[in-house]
Structures are given as structure tokens and as C-alpha cells.
Design a protein around this motif. Structure first.
Motif, mmCIF file in Angstrom:
data_model
loop_
_atom_site.group_PDB
_atom_site.id
_atom_site.type_symbol
_atom_site.label_atom_id
_atom_site.label_comp_id
_atom_site.label_asym_id
_atom_site.label_seq_id
_atom_site.Cartn_x
_atom_site.Cartn_y
_atom_site.Cartn_z
ATOM 1 N N VAL A 35 -8.393 6.013 -20.235
ATOM 2 C CA VAL A 35 -8.796 7.123 -18.516
ATOM 3 C C VAL A 35 -7.669 8.120 -18.011
ATOM 4 C CG1 VAL A 35 -11.086 7.742 -17.373
ATOM 5 C CG2 VAL A 35 -10.889 5.355 -18.959
ATOM 6 N N GLY A 36 -7.081 7.515 -17.545
ATOM 7 C CA GLY A 36 -6.502 8.933 -16.715
ATOM 8 C C GLY A 36 -5.393 8.995 -17.625
ATOM 9 N N GLY A 37 -5.243 8.603 -18.232
ATOM 10 C CA GLY A 37 -4.447 10.257 -19.130
ATOM 11 C C GLY A 37 -5.152 10.775 -19.828
ATOM 12 N N ALA A 38 -6.960 10.390 -20.162
ATOM 13 C CA ALA A 38 -7.377 11.717 -20.621
ATOM 14 C C ALA A 38 -8.079 12.566 -19.668
ATOM 15 C CB ALA A 38 -8.815 10.981 -21.435
ATOM 16 N N ILE A 39 -8.135 12.544 -18.419
ATOM 17 C CA ILE A 39 -8.725 13.268 -17.627
ATOM 18 C C ILE A 39 -7.614 14.045 -16.967
ATOM 19 C CG2 ILE A 39 -10.521 12.234 -17.483
ATOM 20 C CD1 ILE A 39 -9.923 10.847 -14.930
ATOM 21 N N ARG A 40 -6.106 13.903 -16.447
ATOM 22 C CA ARG A 40 -5.248 13.832 -16.113
ATOM 23 C C ARG A 40 -5.198 15.544 -15.431
ATOM 24 N NH1 ARG A 40 0.765 11.634 -16.317
ATOM 25 N NH2 ARG A 40 1.292 12.833 -14.293
ATOM 26 N N LYS A 41 -5.509 16.322 -16.914
ATOM 27 C CA LYS A 41 -5.696 17.674 -17.073
ATOM 28 C C LYS A 41 -7.022 18.048 -16.020
ATOM 29 C CE LYS A 41 -3.101 18.052 -22.016
ATOM 30 N NZ LYS A 41 -3.895 18.959 -23.014
ATOM 31 N N GLY A 42 -8.068 17.742 -16.391
ATOM 32 C CA GLY A 42 -8.684 18.224 -15.247
ATOM 33 C C GLY A 42 -8.683 18.033 -13.590
ATOM 34 N N ALA A 43 -7.700 16.650 -13.846
ATOM 35 C CA ALA A 43 -8.346 16.340 -12.760
ATOM 36 C C ALA A 43 -7.284 15.367 -12.005
ATOM 37 C CB ALA A 43 -8.902 14.994 -11.695
ATOM 38 N N PRO A 44 -5.454 16.077 -11.931
ATOM 39 C CA PRO A 44 -4.282 15.514 -12.064
ATOM 40 C C PRO A 44 -3.999 14.522 -11.382
ATOM 41 C CG PRO A 44 -4.630 17.890 -11.392
ATOM 42 C CD PRO A 44 -5.900 18.102 -11.852
ATOM 43 N N ALA A 45 -5.014 14.483 -10.026
ATOM 44 C CA ALA A 45 -4.521 13.789 -9.427
ATOM 45 C C ALA A 45 -5.407 11.860 -9.023
ATOM 46 C CB ALA A 45 -5.262 13.955 -7.181
ATOM 47 N N ILE A 46 -6.014 12.044 -9.544
ATOM 48 C CA ILE A 46 -7.545 11.180 -9.966
ATOM 49 C C ILE A 46 -6.194 10.905 -11.103
ATOM 50 C CG2 ILE A 46 -9.297 9.710 -10.637
ATOM 51 C CD1 ILE A 46 -10.556 11.863 -9.572
ATOM 52 N N GLY A 47 -6.432 11.408 -12.136
ATOM 53 C CA GLY A 47 -5.252 11.014 -13.541
ATOM 54 C C GLY A 47 -3.985 9.766 -13.188
ATOM 55 N N GLY A 48 -3.245 10.918 -12.583
ATOM 56 C CA GLY A 48 -2.292 10.363 -12.558
ATOM 57 C C GLY A 48 -2.263 9.265 -12.071
#
Length: 220
Positions: A35-48
Motif C-alpha cells: 500500500v505504501g508503494g501504491a500511494i507513494r507518488k501521491g503522498a510520498p511521506a506517508i507512502g514512504g
């Protein structure tokens, strides 16, 4: 830990996860990482952060699994850990504390060499299905089954009896035991063995076993 296992019981396939909490943690960590990888582009901090936590969880599960194998599977791991050998001193059997913080005993079950973990918190001696098969021990249906509470949850075990267990100067006959299929191949000497001795004690980090009727040292 107990609350976490109770929570696992409420999930689909909860009994499977409750019996294997590391599997549940691994799946959770994998989901976080994906899930972190999927949202990393839109929310880099949370995704990372999610990917980092997930990756850390997977590494932790791997490390714990390796430690579990190293501590609980003596056939594979004990030689590498440098477990000190027990010695016979007169009528006494001395077992040094191993590097993993446990006492391990070399014994023979019906003539078959076996390594046991000494567990004063276990009321009964427990052997793995592999040990039972090698020693010619069958589950005795007339004795029934019990449920064992282990670190991985509750699991059924078949009651049986060991004809002959030998270690050092000690001979135990007709020792009640359980065949435990969920203990990663580990064998455990419980209080029903220790209570047969004249005395047992821990002296300067060494477990001292003194039988009522010492025998010639067994070859283990």
C-alpha cells in the motif's frame, strides 16, 4: 502478545493466524509495504513511512524465524551455537547453561539419541512426532489428548508413555509424555521427569541432576 493472539482469532482464518502469529505479522507487513508503494507518488511521506514500516516488519519476521529455528531445532542449530556438553560427576549429571540461556540435555529415548530442552514450566515431557517415530513410540488412544499452550497458541497433543529415557546416571521408565506436532521439532523435559529425581538444582549456572538410584552413565 495474548491480546494480539485473541485479536487474530476474530479474523477470517483466525485459528491459522493465531497458531502462527509470525505469519500474520508477515502478511500485515507485506500489505503495508504494498500500500505504501501504491500511494507513494501521491503522498510520498506517508507512502514512504508505510513502506519503511512494512520492510522493517518483514526483516523482523525473518530474523525471528531464524532465531526460532536456531533455538528450537537442535538437530540443525545447536552445534553451530556451541552448546556445552553435559558431564557426569560421580552420581550427578551436570548440564552447563547454553549460550541461548537454556539447559539442553543429551539423552536416549528407547535407545534413540535425542536432545531435550529442560523446561521447569512444563508439567509434562513433550516429544516431537519425528522423535516418537524414531524411538518407536505411538500415541496411546486410551490416554486421550491434551491441549498445549505454546508461544504460537493452543494446539492438540497426543498422550503417550516413554518406555525408557536415559541421560547421564539417570534412567526413567514408563515416563508419561505428549507427542506435540506444533513445537518445531523440539523435545522438552518437563517437571514429571525432574520430580522423579532425588534432587535437582542450579549451582553457578550449572543444572545438577541427582537420581535416587544412579546407573552407569548412558552413552548419549
Amino acid at each position: 502478545m495474548a491480546d494480539f493472539i485473541e485479536f487474530l482469532h476474530t479474523l477470517p482464518y483466525g485459528d491459522v493466524f493465531a497458531a502462527n502469529p509470525l505469519l500474520a505479522v508477515a502478511l500485515l507487513a507485506l500489505c503495508l509495504s504494498m500500500v505504501g508503494g501504491a500511494i507513494r507518488k501521491g503522498a510520498p511521506a506517508i507512502g514512504g513511512l508505510m513502506r519503511g514500516v512494512g520492510s522493517f516488519g518483514l526483516v523482523a519476521v525473518l530474523v525471528l524465524t531464524v532465531i526460532d529455528l536456531a533455538r528450537l531445532n537442535p538437530d540443525l542449530a545447536m552445534p553451530q551455537l556451541g552448546v556445552p556438553e553435559q558431564v557426569v560427576d560421580g552420581e550427578e549429571t551436570h548440564v552447563p547453561l547454553a549460550g541461548d540461556g537454556h539447559y539442553w540435555i543429551n539423552a536416549r529415548v528407547n535407545g534413540h539419541p535425542v536432545r531435550f530442552l529442560v523446561d521447569t514450566g512444563a508439567s509434562l515431557t513433550a516429544i516431537s512426532p519425528e522423535t516418537a517415530e524414531a524411538a518407536g513410540i505411538d500415541a496411546q488412544s486410551v490416554l486421550g489428548t491434551v491441549r498445549l499452550e505454546t508461544a504460537n497458541g493452543s494446539a492438540p497433543a497426543h498422550l503417550t508413555s516413554i518406555d525408557r529415557l536415559e541421560t547421564g546416571t539417570i534412567r526413567a521408565k514408563d515416563l508419561r509424555a505428549v507427542i506435540a506436532p506444533t513445537m518445531n521439532g523440539m523435545n522438552v523435559l518437563g517437571m514429571n521427569f525432574l520430580s522423579r529425581l532425588e534432587r535437582w538444582s542450579v549451582e553457578d549456572g550449572t543444572l545438577v541432576l541427582v537420581p535416587h538410584d544412579p546407573q552407569a552413565p548412558a552413552q548419549s
